[in-house]
Design a protein around this motif. Structure first.
Motif, PDB file in Angstrom:
ATOM      1  N   GLY A 165      53.009  35.075  43.472  1.00 17.98           N
ATOM      2  CA  GLY A 165      52.712  36.131  42.298  1.00 17.98           C
ATOM      3  C   GLY A 165      51.613  35.695  41.368  1.00 17.98           C
ATOM      4  O   GLY A 165      50.598  36.491  41.302  1.00 17.98           O
ATOM      5  N   ILE A 166      51.462  34.265  41.187  1.00 15.68           N
ATOM      6  CA  ILE A 166      50.283  33.841  40.338  1.00 15.68           C
ATOM      7  C   ILE A 166      48.883  33.823  41.158  1.00 15.68           C
ATOM      8  O   ILE A 166      47.933  34.273  40.944  1.00 15.68           O
ATOM      9  CB  ILE A 166      50.227  32.235  40.377  1.00 15.68           C
ATOM     10  CG1 ILE A 166      51.592  32.093  39.020  1.00 15.68           C
ATOM     11  CG2 ILE A 166      49.254  31.608  39.672  1.00 15.68           C
ATOM     12  CD1 ILE A 166      51.820  30.735  38.830  1.00 15.68           C
ATOM     13  N   SER A 167      48.997  33.777  42.682  1.00 20.38           N
ATOM     14  CA  SER A 167      47.814  33.963  43.515  1.00 20.38           C
ATOM     15  C   SER A 167      47.274  35.272  43.557  1.00 20.38           C
ATOM     16  O   SER A 167      46.278  35.587  43.428  1.00 20.38           O
ATOM     17  CB  SER A 167      48.120  33.491  44.933  1.00 20.38           C
ATOM     18  OG  SER A 167      48.254  32.114  45.166  1.00 20.38           O
ATOM     19  N   ALA A 168      48.298  36.299  43.350  1.00 17.99           N
ATOM     20  CA  ALA A 168      48.012  37.810  43.642  1.00 17.99           C
ATOM     21  C   ALA A 168      47.309  38.119  42.186  1.00 17.99           C
ATOM     22  O   ALA A 168      46.427  38.860  42.174  1.00 17.99           O
ATOM     23  CB  ALA A 168      49.226  38.708  43.895  1.00 17.99           C
ATOM     24  N   GLY A 169      48.282  37.573  41.149  1.00 16.16           N
ATOM     25  CA  GLY A 169      47.646  37.960  39.764  1.00 16.16           C
ATOM     26  C   GLY A 169      46.129  37.067  39.705  1.00 16.16           C
ATOM     27  O   GLY A 169      45.147  37.983  38.986  1.00 16.16           O
TER      28      GLY A 169
ATOM     29  N   ILE B  56      42.488  39.396  38.977  1.00 16.06           N
ATOM     30  CA  ILE B  56      41.739  39.147  37.709  1.00 16.06           C
ATOM     31  C   ILE B  56      40.260  38.749  38.291  1.00 16.06           C
ATOM     32  O   ILE B  56      39.297  39.513  37.709  1.00 16.06           O
ATOM     33  CB  ILE B  56      42.199  38.156  37.258  1.00 16.06           C
ATOM     34  CG1 ILE B  56      43.581  38.180  36.215  1.00 16.06           C
ATOM     35  CG2 ILE B  56      41.175  37.508  35.849  1.00 16.06           C
ATOM     36  CD1 ILE B  56      43.515  39.645  35.463  1.00 16.06           C
ATOM     37  N   VAL B  57      40.122  38.243  39.214  1.00 14.39           N
ATOM     38  CA  VAL B  57      38.942  37.642  39.979  1.00 14.39           C
ATOM     39  C   VAL B  57      38.119  38.973  40.570  1.00 14.39           C
ATOM     40  O   VAL B  57      36.889  39.204  40.052  1.00 14.39           O
ATOM     41  CB  VAL B  57      38.738  36.642  40.984  1.00 14.39           C
ATOM     42  CG1 VAL B  57      37.635  36.562  41.806  1.00 14.39           C
ATOM     43  CG2 VAL B  57      39.442  35.431  40.246  1.00 14.39           C
TER      44      VAL B  57
END
Length: 251
Positions: free
Chosen positions: A48-52, A56-57
């Motif tokens: 989840g954090i990687s996807a988020g 953003i990037v």
């Protein structure tokens, strides 16, 4: 984050961050015992954090400067720039990629996927051919004997007899022998007997060594990740735990 061993200067957010990282590390390492809810939780948090983070990037590095700021320059703070409406085409392709989440219109995503696959294949083929074919051919046809460049002007044809040149010659001989043996293994127009059988069996050994080296490189990459987490536990998290316990005892 302070330097290793500087646990006595940690602030409260840093202590909380250390504990979160340590608990997630232990949750991931718990998979070594067996699959469990703690590992699944840490895995889902990572995904989840990687996807988020990726979203953003992409928004700040691609959507804003390459799409929106070119169509509407006033949003980028420079209204004197002329709008570039050609970027609407890749913008539409990007929006069609999102249609994957709508089952009724999911087929629209095939167009941008086909475009990305085609562009990626077209740009990767020259690189792969250069790295995996041409460079291998260049190494195979390299001269086995090296001339001494400085002596060449005074004594044309003089050979370099240094240890480095001898090692290079040995590597070149091994490379030529490996190429011939591996190619003989894939030569199926004649039964593998006698000299062809011996060279094909030696070619199998060369292939196994190459596959083993590739596998070992992959394992070493994973081991380096494990070393990083172990160093974090020993040099960042554990000193903070010891310092916290010492502070509670002496308080």
């Amino acid at each position: 984050m302070p330097a290793h061993g500087a646990a006595d200067v940690l602030t409260s957010p840093e202590v909380i961050s250390l504990w979160v990282q340590a608990l997630l590390t232990f949750a991931i390492l718990s998979f070594l015992i067996k699959d469990n809810p703690f590992y699944k939780f840490a895995e889902h948090v990572f995904v989840g954090i990687s996807a988020g983070y990726g979203i953003i990037v992409v928004w700040h590095e691609a959507v804003l400067p390459i799409l929106l700021y070119r169509i509407f320059p006033q949003l980028g703070g420079d209204p004197t720039v002329r709008p570039d409406y050609w970027v609407i085409i890749p913008g539409i392709l990007g929006l069609l990629m999102v249609s994957r989440f709508i089952p009724k219109y999911g087929w629209l995503s095939r167009w941008p996927i086909a475009f990305v696959v085609g562009v990626t294949a077209g740009s990767s083929i020259p690189v792969v051919v250069q790295a995996n074919i041409l460079e291998q051919m260049h190494g195979t046809i390299r001269p086995l004997l090296y001339h001494r460049p400085l002596v060449l002007t005074h004594a044309p044809g003089a050979l370099d007899l240094s240890a480095g040149a001898a090692f290079a010659v040995f590597n070149a001989l091994v490379l030529v022998l490996g190429v011939i043996c591996v190619l003989s293994y894939f030569y199926f127009s004649q039964e593998h007997k006698r000299l062809l059988g011996a060279s094909s069996r030696l070619g199998v050994w060369f292939l196994m060594i190459a596959f083993g080296a590739s596998f070992g490189n992959t394992v070493m990459a994973r081991i380096s990740l494990l070393i990083g987490r172990v160093q974090f536990l020993f040099y960042d998290w554990w000193p903070a735990v010891v310092e916290g316990v010492r502070h509670l005892v002496t308080k």
